[in-house]
Write an enzyme that holds these catalytic residues in place. Structure first.
Site, PDB file in Angstrom:
ATOM      1  N   GLU A 297     -11.558  -6.414  31.590  1.00  0.00           N
ATOM      2  CA  GLU A 297     -12.194  -6.076  32.869  1.00  0.00           C
ATOM      3  C   GLU A 297     -12.716  -4.643  32.883  1.00  0.00           C
ATOM      4  O   GLU A 297     -13.181  -4.149  33.896  1.00  0.00           O
ATOM      5  CB  GLU A 297     -11.264  -6.360  34.058  1.00  0.00           C
ATOM      6  CG  GLU A 297      -9.855  -5.915  33.928  1.00  0.00           C
ATOM      7  CD  GLU A 297      -8.933  -6.441  35.042  1.00  0.00           C
ATOM      8  OE1 GLU A 297      -9.408  -6.987  36.033  1.00  0.00           O
ATOM      9  OE2 GLU A 297      -7.715  -6.263  34.886  1.00  0.00           O
TER      10      GLU A 297
ATOM     11  N   ASP B   3     -13.638  -7.125  38.372  1.00  0.00           N
ATOM     12  CA  ASP B   3     -13.580  -5.707  38.041  1.00  0.00           C
ATOM     13  C   ASP B   3     -14.627  -5.326  36.992  1.00  0.00           C
ATOM     14  O   ASP B   3     -15.225  -4.254  37.069  1.00  0.00           O
ATOM     15  CB  ASP B   3     -12.177  -5.337  37.531  1.00  0.00           C
ATOM     16  CG  ASP B   3     -11.224  -5.085  38.697  1.00  0.00           C
ATOM     17  OD1 ASP B   3     -11.649  -4.432  39.662  1.00  0.00           O
ATOM     18  OD2 ASP B   3     -10.075  -5.553  38.645  1.00  0.00           O
TER      19      ASP B   3
ATOM     20  N   HIS C 279      -4.819 -20.555  60.487  1.00  0.00           N
ATOM     21  CA  HIS C 279      -4.285 -21.894  60.256  1.00  0.00           C
ATOM     22  C   HIS C 279      -5.192 -22.984  60.810  1.00  0.00           C
ATOM     23  O   HIS C 279      -5.255 -24.087  60.281  1.00  0.00           O
ATOM     24  CB  HIS C 279      -2.885 -22.010  60.863  1.00  0.00           C
ATOM     25  CG  HIS C 279      -1.829 -21.632  59.889  1.00  0.00           C
ATOM     26  ND1 HIS C 279      -0.650 -21.049  60.243  1.00  0.00           N
ATOM     27  CD2 HIS C 279      -1.788 -21.766  58.552  1.00  0.00           C
ATOM     28  CE1 HIS C 279       0.069 -20.829  59.172  1.00  0.00           C
ATOM     29  NE2 HIS C 279      -0.587 -21.255  58.134  1.00  0.00           N
TER      30      HIS C 279
ATOM     31  N   CYS D  20     -11.401 -15.361  34.359  1.00  0.00           N
ATOM     32  CA  CYS D  20     -10.694 -15.671  35.600  1.00  0.00           C
ATOM     33  C   CYS D  20     -11.261 -14.916  36.788  1.00  0.00           C
ATOM     34  O   CYS D  20     -10.713 -14.952  37.877  1.00  0.00           O
ATOM     35  CB  CYS D  20      -9.196 -15.403  35.448  1.00  0.00           C
ATOM     36  SG  CYS D  20      -8.830 -13.711  35.025  1.00  0.00           S
TER      37      CYS D  20
HETATM   38  C1  PEP Z   1     -10.884  -9.686  38.045  1.00  0.00           C
HETATM   39  O1  PEP Z   1     -10.893  -8.459  38.099  1.00  0.00           O
HETATM   40  O2  PEP Z   1     -11.872 -10.376  37.727  1.00  0.00           O
HETATM   41  C2  PEP Z   1      -9.666 -10.438  38.394  1.00  0.00           C
HETATM   42  C3  PEP Z   1      -9.598 -11.733  38.228  1.00  0.00           C
HETATM   43  O3  PEP Z   1      -8.621  -9.738  38.893  1.00  0.00           O
HETATM   44  P1  PEP Z   1      -8.489  -9.249  40.414  1.00  0.00           P
HETATM   45  O4  PEP Z   1      -9.576  -9.924  41.208  1.00  0.00           O
HETATM   46  O5  PEP Z   1      -7.116  -9.622  40.824  1.00  0.00           O
HETATM   47  O6  PEP Z   1      -8.706  -7.777  40.270  1.00  0.00           O
HETATM   48 MG    MG Z   2      -9.066  -7.293  38.205  1.00  0.00          MG
END
Ligand code: PEP
Ligand code: MG
Length: 573
Positions: A428, A452, A186, A499
């Site tokens: 992924e 991934d 924190h 993402c």
């Molecule tokens: C990824 O694999 O890029 C992803 C966004 O999922 P996580 O990081 O939750 O595996």
């Molecule tokens: Mg992932």
């Protein structure tokens, strides 16, 4: 000297060593239990008053969200389990309050320490903070007062409690250095929101310095320069000025469109792990949420969340975002995300094992509960569903079949939901990227999960430090799989987002933009920077170089080429 940079910025100033007076607790038998309980109660009242003051100051200096830390302190101070734990010790053992507090605190800390989650573990400091406050009041120890320090002070301490940090006058303090703590403590969170550069994990610094020593701290990379030369100071002053100018430029991106120099618009969204994270997305002007990791609902509980609990969480998230999109990813358990009560057997290769959609398809009851909750929330906002770790069309079809079943069940129950909710998958797994044309025919969107995708493409465990040098987002094979996915998605008329962490990597954003990526979802703190880079990129100019880039032989060739031919000219912030 080096530690971990936990709040960006450069601080140059004079040291104030902050040595919290040590609290020595001894155990003794008390004469009157009643009197001891009254003594404890008045210490609790005093602690409550102090925390109230800190809370009010944090509200002004750090913001509502950060002030909540002290709200949590107040809650903890009112927690019957904690308070009764202390009182029971006094009543049954006839011992002094200070000692009873030690015992009760130890018990709570032991419970938290067993939980494998950085965030929860980080809360141990809050418990210690509250307990030490009580003990200090009981012992009549005054704490160092931060209110009268000189401008340009850099505080150096073994550790700082959040309540110490919150009392700092941010106009006067140019930086914080501690021996302990990390990014999620924190104290670091507060330092970031108060815009004070900070560096944690600098072992032994307290014994090496004295009040008044000159110091430079670099909150970006954790560098510390003790008693710098005049030249050193000048050099860092330039860096500091440069950083402040760049920061202003980023501020200028607030409210702007995410559009390239030559007029291509993309969407810049944020990744979130809890509903509170939405505030960060909004603060950083994100255009939506491209990945809501729903695991938190399952992790912070010791049982499966009910449909109602999940519905409320997703509905709250949707309401916070208004009509901005919210992509909810279904449960991605397994791999490095362990949920103890699900009793997933220990595996030799958990990342290649019983995880995510594989687990959900094998446990349709759990999966459909989540699907129904998401669907019900879909009538309160712009929600889309995303399946993680899809590796075959059969899995996708089975997932969609269960989604249809969930819809039918809701219809029978008379629930409202968006019948046409968009359904996407995370790309992924290399097999899906290669075969993406077929997948694109059966979904509404792709979101490339590079965290991934890179580990599976390069056969490098993403969490293994020993081989982290092999984990490389510039690898030509990784870029080629991303290109294939985007092209195939577009051929079938669907949008393609990303993402994984790569979406926020400033060195790769121009290339991803040139490849035609439609949506970038990232850590909320990176959004304004990404917008700045996009608005300084001529998409078609990079596109003309794309063939050359994708045909370069090694990751290093690609990284160097991008630097020399694109990034160097871009005034990257
Ligand atoms: C990824 O694999 O890029 C992803 C966004 O999922 P996580 O990081 O939750 O595996
Ligand atoms: Mg992932």
């Amino acid at each position: 000297m080096k530690g971990r940079g936990t709040s960006n910025g450069i601080g140059i100033g004079r040291i104030l060593v902050y040595n919290q007076p040590e609290i020595k607790i001894s155990k003794y038998n008390i004469k009157s239990k009643n009197e001891e309980l009254i003594r404890l109660d008045s210490a609790i009242d005093k602690a409550m008053e102090e925390i109230d003051n800190i809370y009010n100051k944090a509200l002004v200096d750090a913001g509502t969200k950060e002030a909540e830390i002290f709200f949590a302190h107040k809650m903890f101070l009112e927690d019957p389990e904690y308070i009764m734990g202390i009182k029971d010790k006094i009543k049954t053992d006839g011992i002094n309050s200070e000692w009873a507090i030690d015992q009760a605190t130890e018990y709570f800390i032991a419970v938290f320490e067993d939980i494998e989650d950085d965030y929860i573990r980080g809360r141990i400091n809050d418990i210690k903070d509250v307990s030490e406050r009580l003990q200090r009041i009981l012992l009549g120890i005054e704490f160092k007062d931060f209110s009268n320090i000189k401008k340009g002070t850099i505080i150096v301490a073994k550790d700082l409690a959040p309540s110490d940090t919150a009392q700092i006058n941010k106009e006067m303090v140019a930086g914080i250095v501690t021996e302990k703590g990390g990014r999620t403590s924190h104290t670091s969170i507060l330092a970031r929101s108060m815009n004070i550069p900070s560096v944690c994990g600098v072992a032994g610094i307290v014994d090496m310095v004295k009040d008044g020593d000159c110091i430079i701290i670099n909150g970006f990379n954790g560098e510390i320069v003790l008693n710098p030369t005049e030249d050193g100071v000048l050099q860092y002053k330039r860096k500091k000025k440069d950083y402040e100018m760049k920061k202003q430029k980023l501020e200028g991106m607030r409210g702007a469109k995410s559009i390239s120099k030559d007029g291509f618009t993309v969407e810049l969204a944020g990744n979130i792990g809890t509903i509170d994270d939405i505030d960060k997305v909004i603060e950083n002007d994100g255009e939506g949420v491209g990945l809501f990791r729903t695991e938190f609902l399952y992790l912070y509980n010791n049982k499966l969340p009910t449909e109602e609990e999940q519905f409320n969480a997703y509905k709250t998230a949707a309401a916070k975002l208004g009509n901005r999109p919210l992509i909810i990813r279904t449960l991605d358990v397994g791999g490095d995300k362990e949920i103890p009560y699900l009793n997933i057997p220990h595996e030799l290769n958990p990342f290649l094992g019983y995880r995510a959609i594989r687990y959900c398809l094998d446990n349709p009851g759990i999966f459909k509960t989540q699907l129904r909750a998401i669907l019900r929330a879909s009538s309160y906002g712009n929600i889309k569903i995303m399946f993680p770790m899809i590796s075959s069309l059969e899995e996708l079809r089975e997932s969609k079949k269960l989604l249809e079943e969930a819809k039918s069940e809701l219809k029978i129950g008379g629930f409202k939901f968006n019948e046409y909710i968009e359904v996407g998958i995370m790309v992924e797994i290399p097999a899906v990227a290669i075969h993406s044309r077929q997948f694109a025919k059966e979904v509404d969107f792709f979101s490339i999960g590079t965290n991934d995708l890179i580990q599976y493409t390069l056969a490098v465990d993403r969490g293994n430090q020993e081989i982290s040098y092999l984990y490389n987002q510039f690898h030509p094979a990784v870029l080629s799989l991303i290109m294939t996915t985007i092209e195939n998605g577009h051929k079938e008329g669907i949008w393609v987002g990303m993402c994984g962490e790569m979406a926020g990597d400033e060195r790769l954003i121009p290339v991803l933009l040139a490849m035609g990526l439609d949506e970038f979802s990232m850590n909320p703190w990176s959004i304004l920077k990404a917008r700045y880079i996009i608005s300084n990129t001529n998409r078609d100019e990079v596109r003309a170089k794309l063939d050359h880039i994708l045909n370069l032989p090694t990751a290093r060739d690609i990284e160097e080429y991008l630097h020399e031919n694109i990034l160097k000219y871009m005034d990257i912030v």
